[in-house]
Structures are given as C-alpha cells and as structure tokens.
Scaffold this active site. Structure first.
Site, mmCIF file in Angstrom:
data_model
loop_
_atom_site.group_PDB
_atom_site.id
_atom_site.type_symbol
_atom_site.label_atom_id
_atom_site.label_comp_id
_atom_site.label_asym_id
_atom_site.label_seq_id
_atom_site.Cartn_x
_atom_site.Cartn_y
_atom_site.Cartn_z
ATOM 1 N N ASP A 112 0.856 -1.180 0.000
ATOM 2 C CA ASP A 112 0.000 0.000 0.000
ATOM 3 C C ASP A 112 0.895 1.234 0.000
ATOM 4 O O ASP A 112 2.102 1.146 0.264
ATOM 5 C CB ASP A 112 -0.901 -0.037 1.227
ATOM 6 C CG ASP A 112 -1.857 1.139 1.275
ATOM 7 O OD1 ASP A 112 -2.349 1.552 0.214
ATOM 8 O OD2 ASP A 112 -2.100 1.660 2.383
ATOM 9 N N THR A 115 -0.222 4.943 1.171
ATOM 10 C CA THR A 115 -0.444 5.856 2.282
ATOM 11 C C THR A 115 -0.315 5.130 3.608
ATOM 12 O O THR A 115 -1.005 4.149 3.862
ATOM 13 C CB THR A 115 -1.830 6.505 2.175
ATOM 14 O OG1 THR A 115 -1.971 7.099 0.886
ATOM 15 C CG2 THR A 115 -2.016 7.562 3.248
ATOM 16 N N GLY A 119 -5.255 2.894 -3.330
ATOM 17 C CA GLY A 119 -6.512 3.522 -3.708
ATOM 18 C C GLY A 119 -6.360 4.997 -3.998
ATOM 19 O O GLY A 119 -7.341 5.683 -4.290
ATOM 20 N N ASP A 137 -6.523 -2.811 3.323
ATOM 21 C CA ASP A 137 -5.452 -3.734 2.935
ATOM 22 C C ASP A 137 -5.670 -5.143 3.472
ATOM 23 O O ASP A 137 -4.864 -6.035 3.185
ATOM 24 C CB ASP A 137 -4.100 -3.217 3.445
ATOM 25 C CG ASP A 137 -3.786 -1.826 2.943
ATOM 26 O OD1 ASP A 137 -3.972 -1.586 1.740
ATOM 27 O OD2 ASP A 137 -3.367 -0.972 3.751
#
EC number: 7.6.2.1
Length: 1049
Positions: free
Chosen positions: A269, A271, A541, A676
C-alpha cells in the site's frame, strides 16, 4: 437509543456523532452542517487520510429534527450490493417526486465522521451487503511450500516403507520354504502359523513396525519447535524495534518463518505504509531563483520563520534564510508568490483562540502550501461566500472572491479570480507544469526555461511540484467571461471551454516543491529488495499522480527507464487495456529486434529494457477478466515496476491471487489499513504496519512492525536464516533416519528375514528422542551461514530461497542416498571385520550383542560428526547438545548394560555386560573409526572440491574480511513532471455556493512529528545475462563471485 451494529437493519435511520465509525452503508438524509454537508475520512476504505465531503439530497437536508425524520417515508430503488467503492446509482421516490442518488450522497461503512457534530442516515446496505464487506477476502489457511513438499515426501517414504516390507516378506517366504523347513525341530513355527505364506504376511507387518522410523513422525513436532524459535528471534530483534512509537516487531504466526526466505513479489500500500502522509514545503522557484537548497546537509540548520509572527506554525521547517530576506525587503515577485498561495485554494480556517489558527484542508498539499505562505507573512485568515481575508506582513487585507475555477483530473490545475481593495482584478492559477507552462505569455522565455529546469530538478529529487502564474484582467474581460461562465450552467464541456478561455496569457511567478514524507529508509529498502530479485508493486486507492510521484520518490520509477506505460481509461474502456498491454509487448519485442508479434509469456523476461506499468482501477477491472488476466500478468511481470492506483480492496486481493496463480511465486502483502486486509489475507505472507489507520491490518497479518524499512531485515536476515536452517534441518533429519533404519533392512538378509532388530530396544527408543534430537534442533534454531550485516550487504544471498535450491526433491534424494550409503557402511564394515575378529583371550567377536553395540556406537558417532560438519555457526547450545548427546549415549548404554539393572529386571535388559566387554576391545574401536572415516571422508572430499571448483556466494562472503558496498549511479536528467495534487473535484463549487461557510467546533489534528527522510540517488540497474535456462544459474553465480572478488580487491 444506542444499538449494536449487529442489530442494524436495512431501512433503519441512524444518528452518527463526530468521530464515530459509520456502521452501515447509509444514505445521508441531514446533517448539523448547513445544506446537509458532512465531512468524512475514508482511510479504512481507500487508505486516504484526506477529508472528503458528502452532501444529502436537498429535499431531505432539512429533516434534522427527529420528529421530522420519523415521518420520512421515502422509497429508495438502487443497484444490488457490489464492491464498487466509487460508484452508487439509485433513485429516491418521495412526495410523488424522484431524486437521483450518487456516491456523493452515501456514507459507506468504515468511514469516520469528522468535523461534523451529527448527521442522520438511512441504512441502504447492512452486514455482508456493505461495500466494505463485499471487498473483504475470506480467511485462508496458509501453508508454506516446504510444508506441501514435506507431505509429498512423507507419502513417498511411506510407499518406500511398504516396498521394503514387501521385499523382506517375499524373502521370508522364500527362506521359510527353502531353508526354514529344515529347522522345524530347532526353530518351529508358531502354532498360529500354518505355512510360509502366512509367515510372510506376519513378517511384512513386523518389518513395517520395525522400519517405521524411516517415516519421520517426529519431524512435524521438531519443525514446529524450530519455527517457534524463529518467531521469538523476530520478536526479540532490537533492530526492528521502533523507539519513537514504542513498538516491537511481532510474529503473529509460527507457521510461515521459512517462507519469508522465498518471497519474489511484494505488494505494498502507499499511504501510511510507504509514506507518512505528511506534506512539507521544501523548495520553491521565484522569478528564476531557487530557494530551499541546503549548503551543508550534515550541519545544523536553523529553521526560518518571520519573527514576532504570533500565528505562525511552530512545526513549519524551512532552512534557506535568503527567501526570508527577500520577503523582508519587499521583493514584489516573492510577495506576489506567497500572496497567490494564500488566496488560490479551497481551505477553510478556524481560529480557536488568538494565535491558534487551524486550517481545514481537503488535501495535505493545499495545507502545506498555505502553511508555508502563513509562515512567510501571508496568512490566510478566513473566507465568506464572496470574500477572502488575509494578513499580509501584519496588514489585514480583504479580497473580493469573484470565481473559483475548480480542480479536476483532466485540467490538472485550479484558479481563483479576486478583486483587491484597490479594485484590480487578477486571476491566480496553480497546477501541473506540463499544463500551465503552455498557457503563459510567449515573452520571458528565459524565465520559463529556468523555472522549468528548477521544477525538473525538484521532480528528480522526488518532490511534488506545482507551477504558479497570474493574469491581470480588465473589467470588460471579467464581465464578458462572467457571462459565458454563467451560461455554461454546470455543463461540463461548456465549463471546460470557459475555463480554457480565461486561463491564457498568464505570467509565470515560479514553482513549488512539496515533499510527501516517506517513511524512513523506504527508497533504500526497495532498492535493496530489488537487488535481492524481489519485485515491489504499489497497489493503492490513491490518485494516479500521487502514486506515480511516490514511485519516483521511492526510486521504483527512474528517469533512465526505457519507457513508462500508463493505462488510465477513465471510463474503463477495454480497448485501452488491450492496447496498453500490446504496446508493452511491442516495445519489449522491439528492444530485442523482433517486431512481428507479441512474444510468448516464457520469453518476456528475456527481453532487455527497464519498463514500468501504471494502471488505474477502471482499466484493472477489465485486465482482471478471465480472457485477459494471463496477458496482463505476463506483461506486468515483465516490467521492472508496477503501480496500480485507484484500486478497491478487492482488486488488491485479485492482483495478488493472479500472481499466485500464474507465476507460482511466494507473495507478500504489506499495508496498514482496513482496505489492505483482503490483500494481506490473500498473499502467502501478510505484514501489517501499526500506523495511523487503526490495527485492522495488524490483526489480519502474519507479521507486524511499525516501519516499512524493517521489511528488509525481516526478509533478508530472518527470512533467509529461517529458510536456510529449515532446509539444513530437513536434509539432516532424513539422512540420520535412513542411516539408522536401513541397517535393519540389510540385517534382514542375514537373519533369515525373521524381523530381528539390529539394536537393542532401548537404543531404538532413545535414538530419535535423546541421542539425535537436540543437536539437530540446535542447528535448526541457531544456525547461520553469514552474519546479519553481511546478509544485508549481499542481497544476492537471498536468491537460493526463491529458486528452492537448498531443499527440493533432488536434495531429498541426495540425502536419502547418503543415508543409505551410511547404513551400508555401518552394517557391512562391522560385519566383515567382526566375522573373523577375536578378543585378546581368543574368544570370537561374532556374537549378536557385540555387533549391535559396535554398529550403534558407530552410528551415533557418524551422525554426530556429520552434524558437526553441517553446522555453520556454533553456539554454546550446539556444543552442549552435540557433545552432550554423545556423552548421554555412552552413559545410558553403560547403565542399560550394567549388572545392577539386569539383576532388578532380568526380562528387560538382555545386553548385560555387552557394552563393557565390547568397547574394551581395540578391534572394535578400529572398526568404529574405519566406518566413520569411510562415511565422512567422501562427504569432506565432495565439499572441498565444490568449495574449490564451484563455490557458492555464501562461501565467498564468509571468506571476505573487508566490508564492501556498491555505489549507486547518478540519476538521469531526463524531463518529467513532478506534478501530484491530492485534491478532489467539486470542493470549489461548495465554497462559491456558500454551503459550507459555517464551521464546526472541531478541527483537523495537525501532525507534529516531522523528520527528514534519507534518500539515495538512483537504483542500480540490474543487467542479467540472457543465457539458456540450463546454464543460467551457473553463469549468474560466476558473475556474482567475480563481482564480489573484484570488490574485495
């Protein structure tokens, strides 16, 4: 009334208060904010911590009173439950009218209500029908590849046991029929045995019981003990402890330790995992001058701020005092630069008390820019429907806000048109340099070139850049444009044309560079993992621009790459996905000199060139379809870097499953938020970051820690050691069991296949429990080939695990062959020598007890010497267990064969005095020594020859004494835009409509922790030799050895 989430049903109306989680997918009916607005944080859905705004349907926005809500009897018709987080389609039928419902009217489960006192919502989906649950993957039982291989090998061994039993049973039948009948008076059959066939059946089952030690029943217990030890080592590792957040690494499972040494793909991921999501103003270019360069990066740097500025932000850091001097002396360009930053934005402000000014920003980018202007004397104070109030160098100035030209992904810029107190109208614009530089006046080309070079340098440093410009407007120009703007009436095409008309002939002011703070050590970690042949994919995302910019910051994307392919179909066109994958294939094939057709999947990896693939969620939805998934995964895996942006949690899991399905590689997923969790569950190994987005990812993970940089130590040190230890343990375990058991098999041919054992019953019982269990456990827990620091300095040491080189079917058969060879030597050497040997008094040594003691002693000594050779790292535990096991053997043997125990239990201890009488004979020790030499010398010879002729990289590393490290090349200077802006379309319209003018009593929490990230200049480009598969590993190993030796010299 208060109610549990489990009792929420479709059709219920729920009241939410500030900072509460949304319990179900709700249609927003009303809010405490004006016009039915509310602010939410969607970190649990898409990983983004930026605030987002939602608005109720206008007809329901006034239903704030519970009595009015009780009378609400509307009907909602909408799409069925699905996993699309960015889309909702429905209609509200109420009071004989219908109203369109979109995603902007929905509060999804997992969101958190922020800066809104309360709101009411109608439950549309609940429980498993919510979009969050639709994106959740099911929990899977995870097993390692070694576990699966062990299960297969155990079945093979059991089949081998049955075959041995059949061979010996057939031998018994033949012996009993041909020879056994002649001994009926001396060795009669049991009363239950009525023939040689029945005797053979009994012998089969007897030998299955005797030879069952070849089936490693205790293997599984020993493996779990070793894995438990490896897990404790991870938990106790002080170098994976984060003192800042007081969090240690935690192994939340004990079944995947060796799998950590075999990872080929990492899915991360963005962020909160790679970044801290903290933006800081680092550099800027004003009128051709660059500010923010630090003369001495290693020396102490005083922070720059305007003295006596009461409302400055104490956390702001800027270290170039020449910019401060330019502001103080009243340079017009510098002041206009910061004036633009204080006016051109959509931030709301709240002054809690004098000197405590809090900004409510939709994106951290805007907050960083406005905070920078604030600390250089241009303070944004407040706004109304038609005004913006600022404080410029201590003087309060109120501007009339005429228009906001909102940001969107296509425009990549935003503008405001304001009138200053003197009546001058000016347009201020900020946006991507690639877009904004095309709309400048043709004059001052030198300034444009210099600023463009500055922005290029900032982008090369991994910073997020924006270009700033302005345009003066006359009253006639403004009035004419205002009419065309009003005529557009929210028509997207007409609005874009109107914006395009006014945003021309602008004057360049400069550019900004913002650092999206990476976590400490992220670029170095990704570079090191890349050198270990581990590919890192970013699946996020977040927006495409921010994801790509982080890719450059992390050094996954570099300017010297052959080409970066972007598949970004905003409407999800399938044709664009096909064309994108085809273009990658064509370019890779073109680099190989073959342009006729797309190469097959097994040839894609052999084509030279560093490529990157960037794909968004709309296009990925088509790429994951059954008829395209293989082409997509082949194309993606042929690229050096892959970034998937704007993806849903379910798409993250689907990408992981796709790689598992077609590449059959070990995957690792790492993230920090609830979005996640699906990806973490789908991967072979899930790692959770204990960050700012809760602990959902940690709870679903197999391993957890607080910093991404700890991943390199988890894989390259603990993972590699665990794989190495487990492989050495398994090889030795199978070897010692076969060496022990096969002696019974050979003995069967010399005892009339009577199922007589070679050893006494106590030795058989204690062999795997006492004599050989602790040494192999010590090796499996503590062994290592090179120290941890060398493992990090030589990441290529990690590759054997990826290719399963240390334990596979070939290595298994080698161990079995060595065990069978040892058993042959241990049986036939004592048999041959003792057959004609005699004691010093002339008594022969051909009795069964002497042979049993000699063979058992030789076996224990041989396997002890063998494990001493296999152990690469000796600890106090290894010494105690290896030599202690030998001591235990002799102690227990003399005790079991003693007169004392025989006198007490004559029916159980039949070998009375055998140990003493046997081991006092020199010929016995000569036999033991000869058997040991014959067993060990071939092993030593083979290993010395292998070390001399074909050494492994670990052998070379052990010999080196000087620590070496590779230098990373300089970054190329090719042109690229560092534009990235985490802003959403539509916020400007809310401001100009006046719908969000009333502030709530709560404000955004500011991040106080700020520390600089270390950087590396570039990733080392890996060049693999394209050789036939049969020679590939050998050539690569020779190349690595030559490289290592050259570094040492």
């Amino acid at each position: 009334m208060n109610e549990k989430w489990m009792n929420v049903r479709v059709g219920d109306i729920i009241k939410l208060e500030n900072n509460q989680f949304v319990a179900a997918d709700l249609l927003l009916l009303s809010s405490s904010e004006p016009h039915g607005l509310c602010y939410i944080e969607t970190a649990e859905l898409d990983g983004s911590t930026n605030m987002k705004v939602r608005q109720s349907v206008s007809v329901t926005s006034e239903l704030g009173d519970p009595n009015n809500l009780a009378q609400f009897n509307g009907e909602v018709v909408c799409e069925p439950p699905n996993n699309k987080l960015d889309r909702f389609r429905g209609m509200l039928y109420w009071r004989e009218k219908k109203y369109t419902l979109t995603n902007q009217n929905m509060l999804l489960r997992g969101c958190v209500l922020r800066n809104t006192e309360a709101c009411y919502g109608l439950v549309i989906f609940a429980g498993p029908d919510t979009k969050l649950m639709q994106n959740s993957g099911r929990t899977k039982f995870k097993r390692t590849s070694i576990d699966r291989l062990m299960n297969t090998l155990v079945l093979w061994i059991f089949a081998f046991l049955v075959c041995m039993g059949i061979v010996l049973a057939v031998g018994n039948a033949v012996w009993e029929r041909e020879v056994g009948t002649l001994f009926q008076h001396y060795l009669p059959w049991d009363p239950s045995v009525n023939g040689f066939l029945f005797s053979a059946v009994r012998t089969f089952w007897s030998y299955v019981i005797i030879l069952n030690t070849v089936v490693p029943i205790s293997l599984y217990v020993s493996v779990e003990v070793i894995r438990l030890g490896h897990s404790y080592f991870i938990n106790w590792d002080q170098l994976m402890f984060c003192s800042k957040c007081n969090t240690a690494a935690e192994a939340r499972t004990t079944t995947l330790s060796e799998e950590l040494g075999q990872v080929e793909y990492i899915f991360s991921d963005k962020t909160g995992t790679l970044t801290q999501n903290i933006m800081s103003f680092k550099k800027c270019s004003i009128n051709g001058h660059s500010y923010g360069e630090v003369a001495d990066p290693l020396g102490p740097q005083p922070k720059v701020s305007i003295p006596n500025l009461k409302i400055s932000n104490p956390d702001f850091c800027f270290y170039d005092d020449t910019l401060l001097e330019s502001v103080k002396v009243g340079d017009s360009h510098t002041q206009e630069f910061f004036r633009l930053l204080s006016l051109c934005h959509t931030i709301m402000s709240e002054e809690k008390s004098e000197g405590e000014l809090v900004y409510k920003a939709q994106s951290p980018d805007e907050s960083a820019l406005v905070t920078a202007a604030r600390n250089f004397g241009f303070v944004f104070r407040s706004r109304t429907l038609g005004t913006i109030t600022t404080t410029e160098m201590g003087r309060t100035v109120t501007y009339t806000l005429l228009a906001i030209l909102d940001f969107n992904n296509a425009r990549k810029r935003m503008s405001v048109i304001v009138r200053n107190p003197e009546g001058r109208i000016r347009l201020y614009c900020k946006g991507a340099d690639t877009v904004l530089l095309q709309r400048l006046r043709p004059c001052k080309q030198d300034l444009i070139n210099i600023t463009s070079d500055h922005l290029n340098e900032y982008a090369a440093d991994g910073l997020r850049t924006l270009a700033l410009a302005y345009r003066d407007l006359t009253e006639e120009q403004w009035e004419m444009w205002s009419e065309s703007h009003q005529c557009a009436d929210k028509e997207e095409d007409l609005l874009s044309a109107a914006y395009e008309q006014i945003e021309q002939d602008m004057t360049l002011l400069g550019g900004t560079a913002i650092e999206d703070k990476l976590q400490e050590g992220v670029p170095e970690t990704i570079a090191l993992l890349s050198l270990a042949n581990i590919k890192t994919w970013i699946v996020t995302g977040d927006k495409q621009e921010t994801a790509v910019n982080i890719g450059y910051s992390c050094k996954m994307l570099t300017d010297d790459m052959t080409q970066v392919f972007i598949i970004s179909g905003h409407n999800g066109e399938r044709e664009e996905v096909v064309e994108g994958c085809g273009e990658v294939c064509f370019m890779k094939f073109k680099g190989a000199g073959k342009q006729s057709q797309c190469p097959p999947s097994n040839r894609m990896d052999n084509i030279s060139g560093d490529f990157a693939l960037i794909i968004n969620g709309h296009s990925l939805a088509h790429a994951l379809e059954a008829d395209m998934e293989e082409e997509f995964i082949t194309t993606a895996c042929a690229c050096k870097a892959v970034i998937c942006c704007r993806v849903t949690p379910l798409q993250k899991a689907q990408v992981v499953e796709l790689v598992k399905k077609y590449k059959r590689a070990v995957t690792l997923a790492i993230g920090d938020g609830a979005n996640d969790v699906s990806m973490i569950k789908s991967a072979h190994i899930g790692v959770g970051i204990s960050g700012q987005e809760g602990i959902q990812a940690v709870l679903a993970s197999d391993y957890s820690f607080s910093q991404f940089r700890f991943l390199q130590r988890l894989l390259l040190v603990h993972g590699r050691w665990s794989y190495l230890r487990m492989c050495r343990f398994l090889c030795y375990f199978f070897y010692k069991n076969f060496a022990f058991t096969m002696v019974h098999f050979w003995f069967g041919f010399f005892c009339g296949f009577s199922a007589q054992t070679v050893y006494d019953q106590f030795f058989i019982t204690l062999y795997n429990i006492v004599y050989t269990s602790l040494p192999v456990l010590a090796m499996g827990i503590f062994d290592q080939d090179v120290p941890d620091q060398r493992s990090l300095e030589y990441p290529k040491l990690y590759e054997p695990g990826q290719f399963n080189l240390l334990f596979n079917k070939k290595e298994f058969f080698i161990c079995i062959a060595q065990g069978i060879y040892t058993s042959v030597v241990l049986f036939f050497v004592p048999y041959a020598i003792l057959a004609n040997a005699s004691q010093s008094n002339g008594e022969p040594l051909t009795d069964y007890q002497t042979f049993a003691v000699t063979t058992a002693t030789a076996l224990v000594i041989v396997v002890s010497v063998q494990i001493s050779l296999d152990t690469g790292f000796w600890t106090i535990f290894n010494h105690v267990f290896v030599w202690g096991s030998l001591g235990c053997y002799f102690t227990i043997m003399f005790a079991v064969h003693s007169q004392t125990l025989f006198s007490s239990f004559p029916n159980h201890f039949h070998f009375v005095g055998s140990a003493q009488s046997t081991l006092l004979q020199p010929v016995v020790w000569l036999t033991i020594a000869l058997a040991t030499v014959i067993c060990i010398v071939p092993v030593l010879a083979f290993r010395f020859l292998k070390l001399d002729l074909k050494p492994q990289l670990s052998d070379t590393v052990r010999k080196t004494r000087t620590l070496t490290s590779g230098r990373l090349g300089a970054r190329g200077g090719s042109r690229r835009s560092g534009y990235a802006f985490a802003h959403q379309e539509g916020f400007g319209e809310l401001i100009t409509s006046g719908k969000n003018m009333r502030l709530s009593s709560l404000a955004l929490a500011s991040f106080a922790s700020r520390h600089s990230s270390s950087w590396i200049d570039t990733l080392r480009r890996k060049k693999h030799a394209h050789t036939p598969p049969s020679r590939w590993r050998a050539v690569r190993l020779v190349h690595l050895l030559l490289l290592t030796l050259s570094c040492c010299n």
